[in-house]
Write an enzyme that holds these catalytic residues in place. Structure first.
Site, PDB file in Angstrom:
ATOM      1  N   HIS A   1      -3.374  -5.022   1.751  1.00  0.00           N
ATOM      2  CA  HIS A   1      -2.730  -5.275   3.048  1.00  0.00           C
ATOM      3  C   HIS A   1      -2.757  -6.765   3.396  1.00  0.00           C
ATOM      4  O   HIS A   1      -3.653  -7.197   4.128  1.00  0.00           O
ATOM      5  CB  HIS A   1      -3.475  -4.516   4.158  1.00  0.00           C
ATOM      6  CG  HIS A   1      -3.203  -3.055   4.207  1.00  0.00           C
ATOM      7  ND1 HIS A   1      -2.272  -2.494   5.055  1.00  0.00           N
ATOM      8  CD2 HIS A   1      -3.726  -2.035   3.500  1.00  0.00           C
ATOM      9  CE1 HIS A   1      -2.240  -1.182   4.883  1.00  0.00           C
ATOM     10  NE2 HIS A   1      -3.121  -0.884   3.948  1.00  0.00           N
TER      11      HIS A   1
ATOM     12  N   CYS B   1       0.824  -1.211   0.000  1.00  0.00           N
ATOM     13  CA  CYS B   1       0.000   0.000   0.000  1.00  0.00           C
ATOM     14  C   CYS B   1       0.864   1.271   0.000  1.00  0.00           C
ATOM     15  O   CYS B   1       1.497   1.570  -1.001  1.00  0.00           O
ATOM     16  CB  CYS B   1      -1.002  -0.053   1.146  1.00  0.00           C
ATOM     17  SG  CYS B   1      -2.460   0.941   0.812  1.00  0.00           S
TER      18      CYS B   1
ATOM     19  N   GLU C   1      -1.135  -8.325   5.504  1.00  0.00           N
ATOM     20  CA  GLU C   1      -0.827  -8.572   6.922  1.00  0.00           C
ATOM     21  C   GLU C   1      -2.083  -8.496   7.790  1.00  0.00           C
ATOM     22  O   GLU C   1      -2.034  -8.767   8.977  1.00  0.00           O
ATOM     23  CB  GLU C   1       0.238  -7.574   7.420  1.00  0.00           C
ATOM     24  CG  GLU C   1      -0.238  -6.166   7.706  1.00  0.00           C
ATOM     25  CD  GLU C   1      -0.494  -5.325   6.449  1.00  0.00           C
ATOM     26  OE1 GLU C   1      -0.474  -5.867   5.331  1.00  0.00           O
ATOM     27  OE2 GLU C   1      -0.756  -4.114   6.617  1.00  0.00           O
TER      28      GLU C   1
HETATM   29  N1  GLN Z   1      -3.648   6.429   1.071  1.00  0.00           N
HETATM   30  C1  GLN Z   1      -2.352   6.135   1.610  1.00  0.00           C
HETATM   31  C2  GLN Z   1      -1.265   6.919   0.879  1.00  0.00           C
HETATM   32  O1  GLN Z   1      -1.525   7.532  -0.090  1.00  0.00           O
HETATM   33  C3  GLN Z   1      -2.062   4.660   1.531  1.00  0.00           C
HETATM   34  C4  GLN Z   1      -3.048   3.907   2.373  1.00  0.00           C
HETATM   35  C5  GLN Z   1      -2.507   2.637   2.976  1.00  0.00           C
HETATM   36  O2  GLN Z   1      -1.319   2.415   3.049  1.00  0.00           O
HETATM   37  N2  GLN Z   1      -3.429   1.826   3.452  1.00  0.00           N
HETATM   38  O3  GLN Z   1      -0.151   6.886   1.277  1.00  0.00           O
END
Ligand code: GLN
Length: 195
Positions: free
Chosen positions: A173, A77, A175
């Protein structure tokens, strides 16, 4: 094998729990020196602007690039955004510190407000059953260039994971669902590309 999780901000504790459940030695990485004895590193989800700013503040940028040149790295992410070479022109936050190692283009927060968070069962090559994936204000993996290749897509074709040699990125994610198969996949990558 020893795997570190960058612990500047975000969901690092959950990665540590998952790695420990798989019997791997772990380290929460808060200073560049702690990279020295690691075989691989996970950059967790969280807020990529914050992770980037803290990484600059703690002089992590060059040590992380040097680490990635030799070892396995996995960004989930926000970690995926941080590892990308390019942030696209539609989403938010084009001006933020990036490691800039993976030949991918990402769009931050690109699934839109209506679908801030969602779950999807992913069909993954080599997995015998769908993988339950949680997306939280996830970035879109808009393009994989050069040696980077998309390895998982949503049903509508949206790319959600890519690999480039010893580097892995996932926009979700793994995890958070108690399913360790993506962590095992990364451990295997680290094993295969180490030495
Ligand atoms: N929206 C976050 C970003 O732009 C990422 C979100 C996440 O890691 N769950 O960094």
């Amino acid at each position: 094998m020893k795997i570190g999780v960058l612990a500047l901000q975000g969901a690092f504790a959950e990665h540590i729990v998952m790695l420990q459940a798989l019997g791997v030695e772990t380290a929460e990485v808060r200073l560049p020196d702690q990279l020295a004895d690691l075989d691989g590193l996970i950059i967790p989800g969280g807020e990529s602007t914050t992770i980037g700013k803290l990484a600059v503040m703690y002089n992590f940028m060059e040590p992380l690039r040097a680490f990635a040149a030799e070892k396995g790295m996995w960004g989930t992410c926000a970690g995926m955004i941080f590892m990308a070479k390019e942030i696209g022109t539609v989403g938010t936050g084009r001006d933020q510190p990036l490691l800039g190692i993976m030949d991918i283009v990402v769009e931050r927060n690109a699934f839109g407000r209506q679908v801030d968070s969602f779950e999807a069962d992913l069909i993954v090559d080599g997995f015998d059953a769908p993988f339950p994936a949680v997306f939280i204000r996830a970035p879109k993996l808009v393009e994989a260039k050069g040696d980077a290749r998309v390895i998982v897509r949503l049903e509508d074709g949206t790319a959600v994971a890519a690999q480039q040699g010893r580097w892995l990125v996932t926009s979700f994610h793994p995890e958070l669902t108690g399913d360790g198969r993506f962590h095992e996949y990364f451990l295997k990558m680290v094993e295969d590309t180490g030495e």
